[in-house]
Design an enzyme around this catalytic site. Structure first.
Site, PDB file in Angstrom:
ATOM      1  N   ALA A   1       0.837  -1.192   0.000  1.00  0.00           N
ATOM      2  CA  ALA A   1       0.000   0.000   0.000  1.00  0.00           C
ATOM      3  C   ALA A   1       0.877   1.250   0.000  1.00  0.00           C
ATOM      4  CB  ALA A   1      -0.904  -0.002   1.235  1.00  0.00           C
TER       5      ALA A   1
ATOM      6  N   GLY B   1      -0.451  -5.085   0.229  1.00  0.00           N
ATOM      7  CA  GLY B   1      -1.616  -4.966  -0.637  1.00  0.00           C
ATOM      8  C   GLY B   1      -1.424  -5.638  -1.980  1.00  0.00           C
TER       9      GLY B   1
ATOM     10  N   GLU C   1      -2.200  -9.209  -1.362  1.00  0.00           N
ATOM     11  CA  GLU C   1      -3.644  -9.349  -1.179  1.00  0.00           C
ATOM     12  C   GLU C   1      -4.383  -9.221  -2.511  1.00  0.00           C
ATOM     13  OE1 GLU C   1      -4.006  -7.775   3.427  1.00  0.00           O
ATOM     14  OE2 GLU C   1      -3.600  -6.318   1.834  1.00  0.00           O
TER      15      GLU C   1
ATOM     16  N   GLU D   1       3.255  -6.363   7.045  1.00  0.00           N
ATOM     17  CA  GLU D   1       2.597  -5.328   7.844  1.00  0.00           C
ATOM     18  C   GLU D   1       2.990  -5.352   9.315  1.00  0.00           C
ATOM     19  OE1 GLU D   1      -0.159  -5.962   4.299  1.00  0.00           O
ATOM     20  OE2 GLU D   1       1.193  -7.156   5.536  1.00  0.00           O
TER      21      GLU D   1
END
Length: 260
Positions: free
Chosen positions: A65, A111, A114, A134
């Protein structure tokens, strides 16, 4: 079809979607929005059967992200709703009624990992590194990683990846069942196109029902999944393509599907 961070090229019933957000193709809110718009457009495109997703360059598929967006979330309420917005988009990408292939051509973190988990097929180039780091920021995967990864590689292995926060190699990801294939650097898209051409020979109504049966069935009991399969099996017998497929088999000729 051109957007600021997402571009699309079409060839032979496939669409190649490239995330282009240099230098590392991070997942900003704008990227998420443009991916959603792109997949919606492609889902309705009669000339596209298979969607291939990759990142621009050879350094990263998507290196997580956009951390620069995080400070504005510190101590704020309403973060759950923001998470749910992302979840809704990823659900749309996962459930688009066409086969999807992702080519991991470099760093695939947070991200990006994901996002990769929403694809039907994952191809990793040999230099790719994959992980959910993370925890190193005092966070945990909040873009569906805690839910999708265990469903793909198993609960214990998924916890190990997330607890450690360390990247794994393309080969390790393959052995864990995360990805379907590993290719040499720069050859992932070639492999994706090879697979797409195999998929594209077949009827889209059949392909989409396979995907629906598996995706929805995995979240049901076996008996409920079997009932869903039977419902979809009845539906496919109402299509034009089954008439063509059966006729072609009996007449010993290649089927020419209308995808209806």
């Amino acid at each position: 079809m051109m957007k600021k961070f997402v571009r699309v090229e079409k060839e032979e019933k496939m669409a190649i979607v490239t995330i282009d957000n240099p230098p590392l193709n991070v997942m900003s809110q704008a990227v998420v929005q443009q991916l959603e718009e792109t997949y919606e457009e492609l889902s309705k495109d009669p000339d596209v059967i298979t969607i291939i997703l990759t990142g621009a360059g050879d350094r990263a598929f998507m290196a997580g992200a956009d951390i620069k967006e995080f400070p504005q979330l510190m101590g704020q309420s309403g973060i759950k709703e923001e998470c749910m917005k992302t979840h809704r988009v990823l659900q749309k990408l996962e459930n688009v009624e066409k086969p999807t292939i992702v080519v991991l051509n470099g760093l695939t973190f947070g991200g990006g990992c994901e996002l990769a988990l929403t694809a039907d097929i994952r191809i990793a180039e040999e230099h790719a590194q994959i992980g959910l780091p993370e925890v190193k920021l005092g966070l945990f995967p909040g873009g569906s990683g805690t839910q999708r990864l265990p469903r793909v590689i198993g609960v214990s292995k998924a916890k190990e990846w997330m607890f450690a926060g360390s990247p794994v190699s393309a080969e390790e990801a393959l052995h864990a069942g995360f990805s379907n294939h590993v290719t040499p650097k720069g050859k992932g898209l070639e492999k994706a196109k090879e697979l797409a051409k195999k998929f594209n020979r077949h009827s889209l109504p059949s392909l989409s029902r396979i995907k629906t049966a598996v995706n929805e069935g995995m979240n049901r009991t076996l008996s409920e999944g079997l009932e869903l399969e039977a419902e979809l099996f009845e539906e496919v017998f109402q299509t034009e393509d089954i008439k063509e497929g059966v006729s072609a088999f009996i007449e010993k000729r290649p089927a020419v599907f209308s995808h209806k």
